[in-house]
Design a protein around this motif. Structure first.
Motif, short mmCIF file in Angstrom:
data_model
loop_
_atom_site.label_atom_id
_atom_site.label_comp_id
_atom_site.label_asym_id
_atom_site.label_seq_id
_atom_site.Cartn_x
_atom_site.Cartn_y
_atom_site.Cartn_z
N GLY A 67 0.80 -1.22 0.00
CA GLY A 67 0.00 0.00 0.00
C GLY A 67 0.83 1.27 0.00
N ASN A 68 2.09 1.17 0.39
CA ASN A 68 2.97 2.35 0.42
C ASN A 68 3.67 2.58 -0.90
N HIS A 69 3.66 1.58 -1.77
CA HIS A 69 4.40 1.69 -3.02
C HIS A 69 3.49 1.59 -4.24
N ASP A 70 2.19 1.77 -4.04
CA ASP A 70 1.24 1.70 -5.16
C ASP A 70 1.59 2.75 -6.21
N GLY A 71 1.56 2.36 -7.46
CA GLY A 71 1.82 3.28 -8.55
C GLY A 71 3.29 3.44 -8.87
N MET A 72 4.16 2.86 -8.06
CA MET A 72 5.60 2.95 -8.32
C MET A 72 6.02 1.72 -9.12
N ALA A 73 6.79 1.93 -10.14
CA ALA A 73 7.24 0.83 -10.99
C ALA A 73 8.40 0.09 -10.32
N ASP A 74 8.41 -1.22 -10.49
CA ASP A 74 9.56 -2.00 -10.05
C ASP A 74 10.78 -1.54 -10.84
#
Length: 88
Positions: A67-74
């Motif tokens: 939930g803290n990294h939603d929208g961030m690409a690997d």
């Protein structure tokens, strides 16, 4: 290098690689899940899951689905070498 709760530096054993750490954390998580759940075991599980996610990130660049990294690409983790003070 991981920093523990009491500012104790947790360093990887010279003989351990990331795959071995992942196996060790996974095994320990299963052991703690089998115990009666107390405040202490819940805290240990949270800590170990974070350690496991860190190792997975270093191995694959996959960000945790927390939930803290939603929208961030690997992505591939950056390697800064040994002198991290140079980053300041």
């Amino acid at each position: 290098m991981l920093t523990g709760k009491n500012r104790k530096v947790l360093q990887m054993k010279q003989t351990e690689n990331l795959e071995q750490l992942l196996v060790r954390f996974t095994k320990r998580i299963a052991q703690i899940k089998a115990q009666e759940q107390t405040d202490k075991t819940v805290e240990q599980l949270h800590y170990l899951r974070g350690c496991k996610e860190t190792v997975e990130y270093l191995m694959t660049g996959k960000l945790p689905n927390d939930g803290n990294h939603d929208g961030m690409a690997d992505h591939k983790p950056a390697k800064h070498g040994k002198d991290l003070d140079a980053l300041d």
